[in-house]
Design a protein around this motif. Structure first.
Motif: not given
Length: 235
Positions: A61-83
């Protein structure tokens, strides 16, 4: 929420104390008692295994948060990288999780405070703490970070104090039982009095006790310097 609408008012010390104090709650103490009762001294293995799992997740999670620090966090990461479907499931599961967890924390706090002040029922304590938590979460982000900083300091100081008192009891400096050493620890059936299966079963409680670590990812969008603050907070 777009980047321009973020205040980015959380300081490095705020995030560090949120990461340390975020997992310490009333359920932490009650849950730890239940887990120790089930697994005995072997509970240390449950905490080690559970901590290793949480650490691996948080490093990712830290790797993603540093690369893209956004309020949506893992929900946004899941949408962008999975579905989008997966993100929807993650978001609603997380919401339901906190909808159940926060009231349980309030009830646990009520149980603990009722032991100190029996005249006030558990219900009123739970309502009081629920209102207090609601008010704190309505603070402006920098005030919220400051309040979390000091509340986390109190919780950590309490844990250190408990450990210190426990050490004094073991050494016989507190109480009238004299030096205890490890005779109580290992006299009730040994290291794993009920076998090693409870070590696995109690990991469910242990992982619940670790809940709150993911707040670092949620707070990434409000950090002044995510690239510096998040790795330190996760470690």
């Amino acid at each position: 929420m777009n980047e321009q609408s973020m205040n980015r008012s959380l300081k490095n010390r705020h995030l560090q104390m949120i990461s340390l104090g975020g997992i310490i709650g009333s359920c932490y103490f009650l849950g730890a008692g239940y887990a120790i009762e089930q697994a005995g001294p072997a509970i240390i293995l449950s905490y080690l295994f559970g901590g290793a799992i949480v650490l691996c997740v948080m490093l990712c999670l830290a790797e993603l948060a540093v690369a893209k620090p956004i309020s949506g966090s893992f929900v946004t990461y899941a949408r962008e990288n999975i579905s989008s479907t997966w993100a929807c499931g993650v978001g609603w599961a997380y919401w339901l999780n906190w909808m159940a967890y926060v009231p349980s924390e309030m009830i646990a706090a009520g149980i603990i405070m009722n032991n100190f002040v029996p005249a006030v029922s558990q219900l009123w304590w739970a309502i009081l703490f629920g209102l207090l938590v609601t008010v704190i979460n309505l603070f402006h982000v920098d005030n919220f970070g400051e309040s979390e900083f000091w509340l986390s300091m109190i919780k950590i100081a309490a844990l250190v104090g408990f450990c210190g008192v426990a050490g004094l009891i073991v050494c016989g400096l507190v109480g009238d039982q004299g030096y205890l050493g490890a005779k109580v620890l290992l006299s009730q059936g040994g290291f794993a009095p009920q076998g090693y299966w409870p070590i696995v079963l109690t990991m469910v409680i242990i992982l619940v006790n670790f809940q709150g670590t993911e707040i670092i990812g949620l707070a990434a969008g409000e950090c002044k310097d995510p690239a510096k603050s998040i790795p330190i907070a996760v470690r």
